[in-house]
Design a protein around this motif. Structure first.
Motif, PDB file in Angstrom:
ATOM      1  N   PHE A   1       0.908  -1.248  -0.150  1.00  0.00           N
ATOM      2  CA  PHE A   1      -0.053  -0.249  -0.011  1.00  0.00           C
ATOM      3  C   PHE A   1       0.893   1.289  -0.015  1.00  0.00           C
ATOM      4  CE2 PHE A   1      -2.426   3.336   2.703  1.00  0.00           C
ATOM      5  CZ  PHE A   1      -3.345   3.574   1.784  1.00  0.00           C
ATOM      6  N   LEU A   2       1.806   1.206   0.859  1.00  0.00           N
ATOM      7  CA  LEU A   2       2.906   2.449   0.857  1.00  0.00           C
ATOM      8  C   LEU A   2       3.585   2.495  -0.463  1.00  0.00           C
ATOM      9  CD1 LEU A   2       4.282   1.852   4.478  1.00  0.00           C
ATOM     10  CD2 LEU A   2       2.605   3.359   3.664  1.00  0.00           C
ATOM     11  N   GLU A   3       3.963   1.419  -1.116  1.00  0.00           N
ATOM     12  CA  GLU A   3       4.584   1.521  -2.328  1.00  0.00           C
ATOM     13  C   GLU A   3       3.815   2.304  -3.463  1.00  0.00           C
ATOM     14  OE1 GLU A   3       5.885  -2.198  -2.940  1.00  0.00           O
ATOM     15  OE2 GLU A   3       7.648  -2.124  -1.628  1.00  0.00           O
ATOM     16  N   VAL A   4       2.520   1.775  -3.500  1.00  0.00           N
ATOM     17  CA  VAL A   4       1.391   2.426  -4.445  1.00  0.00           C
ATOM     18  C   VAL A   4       1.335   3.724  -4.256  1.00  0.00           C
ATOM     19  CG1 VAL A   4      -1.142   2.124  -5.126  1.00  0.00           C
ATOM     20  CG2 VAL A   4       0.313   0.042  -4.929  1.00  0.00           C
ATOM     21  N   LEU A   5       1.156   4.012  -2.856  1.00  0.00           N
ATOM     22  CA  LEU A   5       0.764   5.715  -2.678  1.00  0.00           C
ATOM     23  C   LEU A   5       1.983   6.462  -2.944  1.00  0.00           C
ATOM     24  CD1 LEU A   5      -1.041   6.358   0.753  1.00  0.00           C
ATOM     25  CD2 LEU A   5      -1.794   6.868  -1.565  1.00  0.00           C
ATOM     26  N   ASP A   6       3.189   6.003  -2.581  1.00  0.00           N
ATOM     27  CA  ASP A   6       4.299   6.695  -2.983  1.00  0.00           C
ATOM     28  C   ASP A   6       4.499   6.982  -4.394  1.00  0.00           C
ATOM     29  OD1 ASP A   6       6.690   8.006  -2.070  1.00  0.00           O
ATOM     30  OD2 ASP A   6       8.147   6.198  -2.851  1.00  0.00           O
ATOM     31  N   GLU A   7       4.194   5.605  -5.157  1.00  0.00           N
ATOM     32  CA  GLU A   7       4.423   5.866  -6.488  1.00  0.00           C
ATOM     33  C   GLU A   7       3.377   6.888  -7.167  1.00  0.00           C
ATOM     34  OE1 GLU A   7       5.005   3.609 -10.904  1.00  0.00           O
ATOM     35  OE2 GLU A   7       4.670   2.336  -8.999  1.00  0.00           O
TER      36      GLU A   7
ATOM     37  N   ILE B   1      -0.778  13.039   5.296  1.00  0.00           N
ATOM     38  CA  ILE B   1      -0.763  11.604   5.732  1.00  0.00           C
ATOM     39  C   ILE B   1      -0.006  11.025   4.741  1.00  0.00           C
ATOM     40  CG2 ILE B   1      -2.151   9.423   4.988  1.00  0.00           C
ATOM     41  CD1 ILE B   1      -4.630  11.155   6.269  1.00  0.00           C
ATOM     42  N   VAL B   2       0.320  11.363   3.403  1.00  0.00           N
ATOM     43  CA  VAL B   2       1.317  10.933   2.460  1.00  0.00           C
ATOM     44  C   VAL B   2       2.897  10.893   3.099  1.00  0.00           C
ATOM     45  CG1 VAL B   2       2.362  10.858   0.094  1.00  0.00           C
ATOM     46  CG2 VAL B   2      -0.299  10.811   0.551  1.00  0.00           C
ATOM     47  N   VAL B   3       2.910  12.066   3.486  1.00  0.00           N
ATOM     48  CA  VAL B   3       4.149  12.400   4.171  1.00  0.00           C
ATOM     49  C   VAL B   3       4.730  11.290   5.189  1.00  0.00           C
ATOM     50  CG1 VAL B   3       5.841  13.912   5.487  1.00  0.00           C
ATOM     51  CG2 VAL B   3       4.451  14.674   3.469  1.00  0.00           C
ATOM     52  N   ILE B   4       3.518  11.217   6.194  1.00  0.00           N
ATOM     53  CA  ILE B   4       3.795  10.441   7.311  1.00  0.00           C
ATOM     54  C   ILE B   4       4.073   9.063   7.009  1.00  0.00           C
ATOM     55  CG2 ILE B   4       2.344   9.398   9.337  1.00  0.00           C
ATOM     56  CD1 ILE B   4       1.250  12.308   9.606  1.00  0.00           C
ATOM     57  N   ILE B   5       3.030   8.684   6.139  1.00  0.00           N
ATOM     58  CA  ILE B   5       3.220   6.943   5.377  1.00  0.00           C
ATOM     59  C   ILE B   5       4.476   7.053   4.670  1.00  0.00           C
ATOM     60  CG2 ILE B   5       2.239   5.704   3.677  1.00  0.00           C
ATOM     61  CD1 ILE B   5      -0.336   6.659   4.396  1.00  0.00           C
ATOM     62  N   ALA B   6       5.062   7.919   4.128  1.00  0.00           N
ATOM     63  CA  ALA B   6       6.445   7.907   3.309  1.00  0.00           C
ATOM     64  C   ALA B   6       7.381   7.707   4.582  1.00  0.00           C
ATOM     65  CB  ALA B   6       6.651   8.859   2.688  1.00  0.00           C
TER      66      ALA B   6
END
Length: 195
Positions: free
Chosen positions: A83-89, A114-119
Motif C-alpha cells: 500500500f505504501l509503495e502504491v501511494l508513494d508512486e 498523511i502521505v508524508v507520514i506514510i512515506a
C-alpha cells in the motif's frame, strides 16, 4: 474537471463489486470528477500479480487520469508495505488517491500530510530491514560462515585443451558447469607460465 478512475477488488469470483461501484460513483459525482475508466480484479488481496491493478498503474504512469478512487485501502494493496509503495508512486507521478471508507484524500493538505507520514514510516521500515540484514551478515561472519557465492574453481588448462580439440564454447561451458562468458574470459586470459 479531474479525470478519475475507480479500482475495485473482490476476493472471489462469486462476489460482486457493485456495492463498491455505487459508493464510488456517488463520491465522484459529488466532487465533480469525470470517471474515465474502471479497473476490477477478482482475486485475493495477497496475490502479487493483479491484472487490473497492474494496468491501472501503467495507465497512471502514462498520465491518463488525475485521481484514483477506491472503496477501501485494503482493496488496492496486499500488505501495508505494498500500500505504501502504491501511494508513494501515485504521489510521485502526481496522481491523487481517494479512499471512500477511510476518507483519505491526498489532494488536500491533510491528505498530503498523511502521505508524508506514510512515506516516513515506509522509509523507517526499509531502514530497519537493512539494519537487520547487516546485523545478520555480521553475525554470520563472526561465526565463520561464508556470505555469498563460493569462489569458482576452474580447470583453465582443461578448458583451453577442450577448445583446442574443436569443442564449442557452449559445450565446454556445459561440461564444466560454468557460463559461456566465463569460458570466453578463460580463453582470452594468457595461460599461466610453467613452474
Amino acid at each position: 474537471m479531474k479525470r478519475a478512475v475507480l479500482y475495485m477488488r473482490v476476493s472471489t469470483v462469486d462476489q460482486n463489486p457493485e456495492t463498491q461501484l455505487h459508493d464510488l460513483h456517488q463520491m465522484a459525482a459529488q466532487r465533480g470528477y469525470e470517471i474515465v475508466h474502471e479497473y476490477v480484479d477478482r482475486i485475493s488481496g495477497t496475490k502479487a500479480k493483479r491484472p487490473g491493478l497492474d494496468q491501472m498503474m501503467t495507465d497512471a504512469r502514462r498520465g491518463r487520469f488525475d485521481v484514483v478512487m477506491v472503496w477501501a485501502c485494503d482493496r488496492i494493496a496486499r500488505s501495508t508495505r505494498h500500500f505504501l509503495e502504491v501511494l508513494d508512486e501515485l504521489s510521485r507521478i502526481e496522481v491523487e488517491f481517494l479512499s471512500f471508507r477511510e476518507n483519505i484524500d491526498t489532494g488536500g493538505p491533510l491528505g498530503r500530510a498523511i502521505v508524508v507520514i506514510i512515506a516516513a514510516i515506509a522509509e523507517l521500515e526499509r531502514g530497519l530491514i537493512v539494519e537487520r540484514v547487516r546485523a545478520g551478515m555480521r553475525r554470520a561472519r563472526l561465526e565463520g560462515l561464508r556470505i555469498g557465492r563460493a569462489p569458482l574453481t576452474l580447470d583453465r588448462e582443461a578448458i583451453r585443451r577442450d577448445r583446442c580439440h574443436g569443442r564449442s564454447i557452449r559445450a565446454i561451458a556445459k561440461e564444466h558447469g560454468i557460463s559461456t562468458a566465463t569460458v570466453q574470459r578463460v580463453l582470452k586470459d594468457p595461460p599461466a607460465p610453467p613452474t
